[in-house]
Design an enzyme around this catalytic site. Structure first.
Site, PDB file in Angstrom:
ATOM      1  N   TYR A  30      10.489  27.823 -48.516  1.00 36.38           N
ATOM      2  CA  TYR A  30       9.629  27.104 -47.588  1.00 36.38           C
ATOM      3  C   TYR A  30       9.618  27.808 -46.228  1.00 36.38           C
ATOM      4  CZ  TYR A  30      10.537  23.556 -51.157  1.00 36.38           C
ATOM      5  OH  TYR A  30      10.691  22.886 -52.353  1.00 36.38           O
ATOM      6  N   HIS A  48      15.822  27.349 -58.176  1.00 33.06           N
ATOM      7  CA  HIS A  48      14.435  27.016 -57.846  1.00 33.06           C
ATOM      8  C   HIS A  48      13.461  27.594 -58.876  1.00 33.06           C
ATOM      9  CE1 HIS A  48      11.587  26.460 -54.120  1.00 33.06           C
ATOM     10  NE2 HIS A  48      11.162  25.815 -55.197  1.00 33.06           N
TER      11      HIS A  48
END
Length: 372
Positions: free
Chosen positions: A103, A170
């Site tokens: 992010y 992830h």
């Protein structure tokens, strides 16, 4: 044929976990282990619902704070407003925060780290991730033990913490093979847990089947899964896997009930991987909501939150306005007018969607590029 029977009652029946608009958990009004007298808003914490998080022993708030929009994928944001939203969210009972290096290449972790300064460490649980990193395909994914170690230590530095409560792999579907995750990434995370830098290990991904496969094959204890955009107004695939996760006492995080912006009045970002037909139908639903002065994201979150078997609902937030809307959904539900509009958009628009998910679309594009 419509994906869902077009009425609120029949639509709710499709979700295979137990749903009830009036459902109240036995954990409601319990003060969680994260409560800190003198810091928290006591009445707000009492109004929040807390649920067991699989076999971790943690009690997590029904609403959790997503750090995805604090990167670069959802447009610009004011860092000061984001920091205040995080702090107020924790004070008002949100005790689970999720972020990742992906992010904004660390910007989300940096912003959250600034927000956490001065907040008692006992007051929250926090999770970050390893495995997904940069915007360009060449450096986007790396599941090696060396990169896992260096990335995780950098995340701790950016967050300003000695440990995180959950460290996750992830988007495991993008690994060259699941064996790499099982033989390199997860064992390295297990070492970090042994060293006290993390408490629990989780995995994330869009295809839920690979989360199940990883749990079945790994000899490393996986405590939780993060599934995103798979328990929503347009896709209830997660419901099919809940019995498996419950059987293995895996904590379930349901992220992005608004489908990464698809089910919002603002609409999906340009990069959204859903089909054009899906985007058009959702845009029509959003326009209908706007005409009735109602936010589609609020309806999407309320609908998603009716499942008792999901531990926490992770929602990305950038400011206090978004925080208060989401807290209001958790504590007060939605009005009769909003329920009527929800039923109407299901009947008029959402049941027309022919592609309810985009599984393998991003994966295919990634590997086609990498093979060039």
């Amino acid at each position: 044929m419509c994906l869902f029977k077009c009425s609120l009652r029949s639509t709710m029946k499709i979700v295979r976990c137990t749903l009830s608009v009036k459902y109240k958990s036995s954990y409601t009004n319990m003060l969680p282990p994260t409560y800190v007298e003198g810091f928290h808003d006591l009445e707000a914490v009492k109004a929040m619902e807390y649920r067991p998080f699989g076999k971790t022993g943690l009690m997590v708030s029904k609403l959790s704070f997503g750090g995805g929009p604090l990167g670069c994928h959802y447009g610009t944001y004011d860092e000061g407003q984001a920091i205040e939203a995080i702090r107020q969210g924790i004070k008002q009972g949100i005790n689970y925060i999720d972020t990742a290096p992906w992010y904004g290449q660390g910007r989300s972790e940096t912003t959250i780290g600034k927000a956490l300064k001065g907040i008692p460490r006992k007051a929250y649980y926090i999770a970050t991730k390893v495995g997904r990193y940069e915007l360009n395909y060449e450096n986007m994914f790396n599941f090696s033990k060396e990169k896992t170690r260096s990335s995780f230590l950098k995340s701790l530095q950016l967050l300003g913490l000695d440990y995180v409560d959950v460290i996750q792999v992830h988007d495991i579907e993008f690994a060259p093979s699941l064996d790499i995750v099982i033989t390199q990434t997860l064992p390295e995370l297990s070492r970090q847990v042994a060293e006290g830098k993390a408490k629990h290990i989780g995995i994330t991904g869009y295809p839920i089947s690979i989360l199940k496969e990883c749990i079945e094959k790994s000899n490393i204890k996986i405590s939780c899964v993060l599934s995103y955009s798979r328990h929503t107004l347009i896709d209830n695939t997660l419901s099919e896997y809940i019995p498996f996760f419950k059987e293995h006492n895996i904590g379930i995080i349901n992220a992005s009930a608004p489908c990464m912006g698809l089910l919002t009045n603002k609409g999906a970002p340009t990069w959204h991987p859903s089909s054009e037909q899906t985007k058009e139908v959702c845009a029509d639903a959003a326009a209908y909501c706007k005409d009735h002065d109602i936010e589609l994201a609020k309806l999407a979150l309320w609908y998603s939150m009716q499942c008792k078997d999901i531990a926490t609902y992770l929602v990305g937030m950038q400011n206090l306005k978004e925080l208060q809307i989401n807290l209001d959904v958790v504590k007060n539900g939605i009005t009769d007018k909003e329920k009527n509009v929800l039923q109407e958009i299901q009947e008029k628009y959402l049941c027309k969607i022919t592609e309810k998910h985009w599984e393998n679309k991003e994966l295919k594009a990634y590997w086609e590029y990498m093979k060039k």
